[in-house]
Design an enzyme around this catalytic site. Structure first.
Site, PDB file in Angstrom:
ATOM      1  N   ASP A  18     -26.757  43.221   2.464  1.00 21.35           N
ATOM      2  CA  ASP A  18     -26.424  44.570   2.005  1.00 21.35           C
ATOM      3  C   ASP A  18     -26.840  44.783   0.546  1.00 21.35           C
ATOM      4  O   ASP A  18     -26.840  43.848  -0.248  1.00 21.35           O
ATOM      5  CB  ASP A  18     -24.906  44.778   2.158  1.00 21.35           C
ATOM      6  CG  ASP A  18     -24.525  46.245   2.066  1.00 21.35           C
ATOM      7  OD1 ASP A  18     -25.426  47.108   2.201  1.00 21.35           O
ATOM      8  OD2 ASP A  18     -23.343  46.540   1.855  1.00 21.35           O
ATOM      9  N   ARG A  22     -29.019  50.300  -3.117  1.00 20.95           N
ATOM     10  CA  ARG A  22     -28.517  50.352  -4.503  1.00 20.95           C
ATOM     11  C   ARG A  22     -29.463  49.638  -5.467  1.00 20.95           C
ATOM     12  O   ARG A  22     -29.649  50.054  -6.603  1.00 20.95           O
ATOM     13  CB  ARG A  22     -27.105  49.734  -4.575  1.00 20.95           C
ATOM     14  CG  ARG A  22     -26.021  50.703  -4.120  1.00 20.95           C
ATOM     15  CD  ARG A  22     -24.731  50.002  -3.872  1.00 20.95           C
ATOM     16  NE  ARG A  22     -24.769  49.292  -2.599  1.00 20.95           N
ATOM     17  CZ  ARG A  22     -23.956  48.309  -2.256  1.00 20.95           C
ATOM     18  NH1 ARG A  22     -23.039  47.883  -3.113  1.00 20.95           N
ATOM     19  NH2 ARG A  22     -24.051  47.749  -1.084  1.00 20.95           N
ATOM     20  N   HIS A  35     -35.705  47.962   0.533  1.00 19.93           N
ATOM     21  CA  HIS A  35     -35.823  47.232   1.794  1.00 19.93           C
ATOM     22  C   HIS A  35     -37.017  46.266   1.758  1.00 19.93           C
ATOM     23  O   HIS A  35     -36.948  45.158   2.283  1.00 19.93           O
ATOM     24  CB  HIS A  35     -35.977  48.203   2.968  1.00 19.93           C
ATOM     25  CG  HIS A  35     -34.748  49.029   3.220  1.00 19.93           C
ATOM     26  ND1 HIS A  35     -33.488  48.488   3.261  1.00 19.93           N
ATOM     27  CD2 HIS A  35     -34.581  50.368   3.428  1.00 19.93           C
ATOM     28  CE1 HIS A  35     -32.602  49.451   3.494  1.00 19.93           C
ATOM     29  NE2 HIS A  35     -33.241  50.602   3.585  1.00 19.93           N
ATOM     30  N   THR A  64     -26.916  48.755  15.194  1.00 21.14           N
ATOM     31  CA  THR A  64     -26.999  49.867  16.148  1.00 21.14           C
ATOM     32  C   THR A  64     -26.586  51.185  15.478  1.00 21.14           C
ATOM     33  O   THR A  64     -26.893  52.254  15.982  1.00 21.14           O
ATOM     34  CB  THR A  64     -26.082  49.600  17.369  1.00 21.14           C
ATOM     35  OG1 THR A  64     -24.826  49.101  16.893  1.00 21.14           O
ATOM     36  CG2 THR A  64     -26.677  48.577  18.301  1.00 21.14           C
ATOM     37  N   LEU A 129     -35.227  24.825  12.073  1.00 25.37           N
ATOM     38  CA  LEU A 129     -34.279  25.883  11.666  1.00 25.37           C
ATOM     39  C   LEU A 129     -34.379  26.982  12.713  1.00 25.37           C
ATOM     40  O   LEU A 129     -35.479  27.374  13.097  1.00 25.37           O
ATOM     41  CB  LEU A 129     -34.665  26.443  10.288  1.00 25.37           C
ATOM     42  CG  LEU A 129     -33.923  27.713   9.832  1.00 25.37           C
ATOM     43  CD1 LEU A 129     -32.458  27.399   9.513  1.00 25.37           C
ATOM     44  CD2 LEU A 129     -34.585  28.321   8.591  1.00 25.37           C
TER      45      LEU A 129
HETATM   46  C1  FPP Z   1     -28.485  47.198   4.035  1.00 20.01           C
HETATM   47  O1  FPP Z   1     -28.688  47.697   2.743  1.00 20.01           O
HETATM   48  C2  FPP Z   1     -29.750  46.680   4.525  1.00 20.01           C
HETATM   49  C3  FPP Z   1     -30.380  47.120   5.646  1.00 20.01           C
HETATM   50  C4  FPP Z   1     -29.840  48.174   6.511  1.00 20.01           C
HETATM   51  C5  FPP Z   1     -31.680  46.563   6.022  1.00 20.01           C
HETATM   52  C6  FPP Z   1     -31.800  45.102   5.826  1.00 20.01           C
HETATM   53  C7  FPP Z   1     -33.155  44.671   6.196  1.00 20.01           C
HETATM   54  C8  FPP Z   1     -33.886  43.777   5.530  1.00 20.01           C
HETATM   55  C9  FPP Z   1     -33.409  43.112   4.292  1.00 20.01           C
HETATM   56  C10 FPP Z   1     -35.242  43.391   5.988  1.00 20.01           C
HETATM   57  C11 FPP Z   1     -35.389  43.270   7.465  1.00 20.01           C
HETATM   58  C12 FPP Z   1     -36.640  42.603   7.769  1.00 20.01           C
HETATM   59  C13 FPP Z   1     -36.982  41.988   8.932  1.00 20.01           C
HETATM   60  C14 FPP Z   1     -38.218  41.221   8.982  1.00 20.01           C
HETATM   61  C15 FPP Z   1     -36.200  42.026  10.155  1.00 20.01           C
HETATM   62  P1  FPP Z   1     -28.383  49.238   2.433  1.00 20.01           P
HETATM   63  O2  FPP Z   1     -29.639  49.983   2.600  1.00 20.01           O
HETATM   64  O3  FPP Z   1     -27.233  49.702   3.270  1.00 20.01           O
HETATM   65  O4  FPP Z   1     -27.984  49.135   0.933  1.00 20.01           O
HETATM   66  P2  FPP Z   1     -27.003  50.097   0.136  1.00 20.01           P
HETATM   67  O5  FPP Z   1     -25.615  49.805   0.640  1.00 20.01           O
HETATM   68  O6  FPP Z   1     -27.186  49.649  -1.266  1.00 20.01           O
HETATM   69  O7  FPP Z   1     -27.449  51.491   0.399  1.00 20.01           O
END
Ligand code: FPP
Length: 239
Positions: A18, A22, A35, A64, A129
């Site tokens: 998470d 931010r 991201h 989801t 892993l």
């Molecule tokens: C939450 O942060 C993060 C996500 C919803 C996406 C997480 C995904 C990745 C780190 C990469 C995925 C990559 C692959 C290869 C599967 P947020 O956007 O909710 O952060 P915020 O709370 O600061 O808004």
């Protein structure tokens, strides 16, 4: 990492990644850049797990509920598995990392589905892993799906009763050990529909670090904290 932490290493670590949004906002950048940086950081933490001898790592990449986000952000998130595969394919093969996808793969756009299935197929014989990517994953949806699987088996007369082992076998995580340590970054203290069944006895660790900044040292701090915990699994200490 201290010797005590090394001696009590979690076998399976699961992480809620998470704070990407931010991280980007703090730099005046679009959320997508957060991201992208978050996806980059996956390599750092995968490498750290290899170095530390962690055998299972589960990363919560798309829930989801994340479909509710603006479509441009969802589209970008859907492109990340393909980018990850291109960038990290050599790492997966070099270190014999098995990729497992947990979540509703059928509900993904065709190109994303194809790439995650290819990654999974290509690495299925590895075991150094196990990298479990929770993508289009929700704990409640997973349990509802398990109920459907079990109802069908029951109807077919294949089950005399429904045990905890039967439920575990009907989950996406079938065959995997439960997570010992669940880490959530980004200074939020909730579980957000992540591994609801599997984390029944997991130790929880909350880090203030935003995921793109979450480093190997931060992972070691979580493992050191885990090593100090007294895990009783409902029993009592030292009987
Ligand atoms: C939450 O942060 C993060 C996500 C919803 C996406 C997480 C995904 C990745 C780190 C990469 C995925 C990559 C692959 C290869 C599967 P947020 O956007 O909710 O952060 P915020 O709370 O600061 O808004």
């Amino acid at each position: 990492m201290g010797s005590r932490a090394a001696a009590r290493l979690p076998k399976h670590i699961a992480i809620v990644m998470d704070g990407n949004g931010r991280w980007a906002k703090a730099r005046g950048l679009p959320r997508q850049v957060g991201h992208r940086q978050g996806a980059e950081n996956m390599r750092t933490i995968i490498q750290a797990c290899l170095d530390l001898g962690i055998r299972y790592l589960t990363l919560y990449a798309f829930s989801t509920e994340n479909w509710k986000r603006p479509s441009a952000e969802v589209d970008y998130l859907m492109s990340l598995p393909g980018q990850f595969y291109e960038r990290e394919r050599h790492l997966l093969h070099e270190h014999r990392i098995r990729v497992l996808i947990i979540g509703d793969v059928d509900g993904l756009p065709a190109a994303t589905r194809e790439v995650v299935l290819r990654m999974q197929e290509e690495t299925k014989d590895y075991s150094a892993l196990t990298l479990c990517l929770a993508f289009n994953y929700g704990g409640r949806a997973e349990l509802a799906r398990a109920a459907q699987i079990l109802a069908r088996k029951w109807q077919a007369g294949e089950l005399a009763s429904i045990t905890e082992a039967d439920v575990a076998d009907a989950l996406y995580t079938r065959g995997l050990p439960d997570p010992d340590l669940v880490i959530r970054c980004g200074n939020e203290m909730r579980i957000s529909n992540f591994l609801l069944w599997q984390s029944a006895y997991a130790e929880l660790y909350f880090s203030p670090k935003l995921w793109p900044d979450f480093s190997k040292r931060d992972l070691e701090l979580a493992i050191e904290d885990f090593a100090k915990r007294d895990r009783r699994f409902g029993g009592v200490e030292n009987v």
